[in-house]
Design a protein around this motif. Structure first.
Motif, mmCIF file in Angstrom:
data_model
loop_
_atom_site.group_PDB
_atom_site.id
_atom_site.type_symbol
_atom_site.label_atom_id
_atom_site.label_comp_id
_atom_site.label_asym_id
_atom_site.label_seq_id
_atom_site.Cartn_x
_atom_site.Cartn_y
_atom_site.Cartn_z
ATOM 1 N N ARG A 65 0.838 -1.218 0.000
ATOM 2 C CA ARG A 65 0.000 0.000 0.000
ATOM 3 C C ARG A 65 0.862 1.252 0.000
ATOM 4 N NH1 ARG A 65 -3.536 -1.325 4.877
ATOM 5 N NH2 ARG A 65 -4.472 -3.228 4.166
ATOM 6 N N SER A 66 1.901 1.256 0.819
ATOM 7 C CA SER A 66 2.794 2.417 0.902
ATOM 8 C C SER A 66 3.526 2.631 -0.413
ATOM 9 C CB SER A 66 3.799 2.227 2.034
ATOM 10 O OG SER A 66 3.129 2.178 3.267
ATOM 11 N N PHE A 67 3.956 1.549 -1.049
ATOM 12 C CA PHE A 67 4.629 1.642 -2.342
ATOM 13 C C PHE A 67 3.705 2.315 -3.351
ATOM 14 C CE2 PHE A 67 5.936 0.358 -6.522
ATOM 15 C CZ PHE A 67 7.316 0.326 -6.470
ATOM 16 N N LYS A 68 2.448 1.843 -3.411
ATOM 17 C CA LYS A 68 1.501 2.406 -4.372
ATOM 18 C C LYS A 68 1.218 3.871 -4.072
ATOM 19 C CE LYS A 68 -2.836 1.625 -6.713
ATOM 20 N NZ LYS A 68 -3.937 0.714 -6.955
ATOM 21 N N ALA A 69 1.092 4.225 -2.796
ATOM 22 C CA ALA A 69 0.844 5.623 -2.432
ATOM 23 C C ALA A 69 2.028 6.505 -2.785
ATOM 24 C CB ALA A 69 0.543 5.725 -0.937
ATOM 25 N N THR A 70 3.243 5.969 -2.670
ATOM 26 C CA THR A 70 4.445 6.746 -2.946
ATOM 27 C C THR A 70 4.698 6.898 -4.445
ATOM 28 O OG1 THR A 70 5.450 6.004 -0.892
ATOM 29 C CG2 THR A 70 6.945 6.878 -2.562
ATOM 30 N N PHE A 71 4.561 5.804 -5.188
ATOM 31 C CA PHE A 71 4.923 5.812 -6.603
ATOM 32 C C PHE A 71 3.737 5.923 -7.550
ATOM 33 C CE2 PHE A 71 8.443 3.706 -4.422
ATOM 34 C CZ PHE A 71 9.497 4.485 -4.865
ATOM 35 N N GLY A 72 2.518 5.828 -7.033
ATOM 36 C CA GLY A 72 1.340 5.970 -7.878
ATOM 37 C C GLY A 72 1.064 4.776 -8.765
ATOM 38 N N ARG A 73 1.651 3.636 -8.442
ATOM 39 C CA ARG A 73 1.433 2.412 -9.229
ATOM 40 C C ARG A 73 1.672 1.204 -8.336
ATOM 41 N NH1 ARG A 73 6.166 -0.184 -10.287
ATOM 42 N NH2 ARG A 73 8.081 1.028 -10.049
ATOM 43 N N ASP A 74 1.144 0.069 -8.775
ATOM 44 C CA ASP A 74 1.412 -1.174 -8.055
ATOM 45 C C ASP A 74 2.841 -1.620 -8.331
ATOM 46 O OD1 ASP A 74 -1.108 -1.572 -6.874
ATOM 47 O OD2 ASP A 74 -1.902 -2.433 -8.725
ATOM 48 N N ALA A 75 3.435 -2.269 -7.373
ATOM 49 C CA ALA A 75 4.781 -2.823 -7.562
ATOM 50 C C ALA A 75 4.700 -3.990 -8.536
ATOM 51 C CB ALA A 75 5.348 -3.295 -6.232
ATOM 52 N N SER A 76 5.740 -4.159 -9.336
ATOM 53 C CA SER A 76 5.742 -5.253 -10.309
ATOM 54 C C SER A 76 6.044 -6.597 -9.657
ATOM 55 C CB SER A 76 6.753 -4.969 -11.422
ATOM 56 O OG SER A 76 8.051 -4.837 -10.863
ATOM 57 N N SER A 77 6.636 -6.569 -8.449
ATOM 58 C CA SER A 77 6.969 -7.826 -7.774
ATOM 59 C C SER A 77 7.200 -7.564 -6.287
ATOM 60 C CB SER A 77 8.239 -8.435 -8.377
ATOM 61 O OG SER A 77 9.349 -7.594 -8.112
ATOM 62 N N ASP A 78 7.221 -8.648 -5.523
ATOM 63 C CA ASP A 78 7.556 -8.538 -4.102
ATOM 64 C C ASP A 78 8.984 -8.032 -3.925
ATOM 65 O OD1 ASP A 78 5.086 -9.421 -3.209
ATOM 66 O OD2 ASP A 78 5.717 -11.514 -3.091
ATOM 67 N N GLU A 79 9.858 -8.424 -4.834
ATOM 68 C CA GLU A 79 11.262 -8.004 -4.763
ATOM 69 C C GLU A 79 11.401 -6.493 -4.920
ATOM 70 O OE1 GLU A 79 10.226 -10.642 -6.720
ATOM 71 O OE2 GLU A 79 10.927 -12.102 -5.235
ATOM 72 N N GLU A 80 10.569 -5.900 -5.781
ATOM 73 C CA GLU A 80 10.616 -4.448 -5.961
ATOM 74 C C GLU A 80 10.215 -3.743 -4.658
ATOM 75 O OE1 GLU A 80 9.216 -1.050 -9.140
ATOM 76 O OE2 GLU A 80 7.925 -2.807 -8.903
ATOM 77 N N VAL A 81 9.185 -4.252 -4.000
ATOM 78 C CA VAL A 81 8.743 -3.672 -2.732
ATOM 79 C C VAL A 81 9.837 -3.841 -1.689
ATOM 80 C CG1 VAL A 81 7.051 -3.799 -0.867
ATOM 81 C CG2 VAL A 81 6.307 -4.073 -3.234
ATOM 82 N N GLN A 82 10.400 -5.046 -1.586
ATOM 83 C CA GLN A 82 11.439 -5.309 -0.591
ATOM 84 C C GLN A 82 12.678 -4.449 -0.828
ATOM 85 O OE1 GLN A 82 11.422 -7.064 2.281
ATOM 86 N NE2 GLN A 82 9.243 -7.160 1.842
ATOM 87 N N SER A 83 13.041 -4.267 -2.072
ATOM 88 C CA SER A 83 14.194 -3.415 -2.393
ATOM 89 C C SER A 83 13.939 -1.976 -1.953
ATOM 90 C CB SER A 83 14.453 -3.468 -3.893
ATOM 91 O OG SER A 83 15.490 -2.599 -4.246
ATOM 92 N N TRP A 84 12.741 -1.497 -2.194
ATOM 93 C CA TRP A 84 12.382 -0.142 -1.788
ATOM 94 C C TRP A 84 12.398 -0.016 -0.266
ATOM 95 C CZ3 TRP A 84 7.320 1.530 0.130
ATOM 96 C CH2 TRP A 84 7.242 2.909 0.310
ATOM 97 N N ILE A 85 11.829 -0.991 0.430
ATOM 98 C CA ILE A 85 11.812 -0.971 1.895
ATOM 99 C C ILE A 85 13.236 -0.998 2.440
ATOM 100 C CG2 ILE A 85 11.186 -2.306 3.960
ATOM 101 C CD1 ILE A 85 8.851 -0.754 2.704
ATOM 102 N N GLN A 86 14.088 -1.837 1.868
ATOM 103 C CA GLN A 86 15.484 -1.902 2.318
ATOM 104 C C GLN A 86 16.193 -0.566 2.114
ATOM 105 O OE1 GLN A 86 17.157 -4.226 4.063
ATOM 106 N NE2 GLN A 86 15.177 -5.213 4.233
ATOM 107 N N SER A 87 15.890 0.126 1.031
ATOM 108 C CA SER A 87 16.507 1.438 0.803
ATOM 109 C C SER A 87 16.055 2.440 1.857
ATOM 110 C CB SER A 87 16.197 1.951 -0.603
ATOM 111 O OG SER A 87 14.859 2.380 -0.720
ATOM 112 N N LEU A 88 14.796 2.318 2.310
ATOM 113 C CA LEU A 88 14.307 3.198 3.376
ATOM 114 C C LEU A 88 15.005 2.892 4.695
ATOM 115 C CD1 LEU A 88 10.458 3.134 2.680
ATOM 116 C CD2 LEU A 88 12.050 4.983 2.164
ATOM 117 N N ILE A 89 15.174 1.612 4.974
ATOM 118 C CA ILE A 89 15.824 1.190 6.206
ATOM 119 C C ILE A 89 17.276 1.658 6.235
ATOM 120 C CG2 ILE A 89 16.635 -0.833 7.506
ATOM 121 C CD1 ILE A 89 14.046 -2.242 6.508
#
Length: 94
Positions: free
Chosen positions: A54-78
């Protein structure tokens, strides 16, 4: 059984359940006994994954293409680096 403020406090809470009653042998008074219930690690991880999407979609305005894309984004935030979706630049957080 004694009606206590705890009955009102615990009523409706999701992570507390009434397990039994306890009777004090000296006074003969009966009290309600409660226990905390907690989600398993798998349940917490599933909720986190759903919220991360949900946070990914709110931030980027689109659904993530994969779980890996979401995890990569979360890791960059961490790690203290975030992608600015509007400027397309990587910004180092202080």
């Amino acid at each position: 059984m004694i009606k206590s403020n705890f009955d009102d406090v615990f009523n409706g809470l999701r992570n507390v359940r009434r397990v039994n009653d306890y009777t004090d042998s000296k006074t003969g008074k009966t009290f309600a006994c409660y226990e905390l219930t907690e989600k398993s690690a798998e349940e917490w991880n599933a909720l986190a994954s759903k919220q991360n999407r949900r946070s990914f979609k709110a931030t980027f305005g689109r659904d993530a293409s994969s779980d890996e894309e979401v995890q990569s984004w979360i890791q960059s935030l961490i790690c203290g680096v975030r992608t600015n979706p509007y400027a397309g630049k990587v910004v180092k957080e202080s």
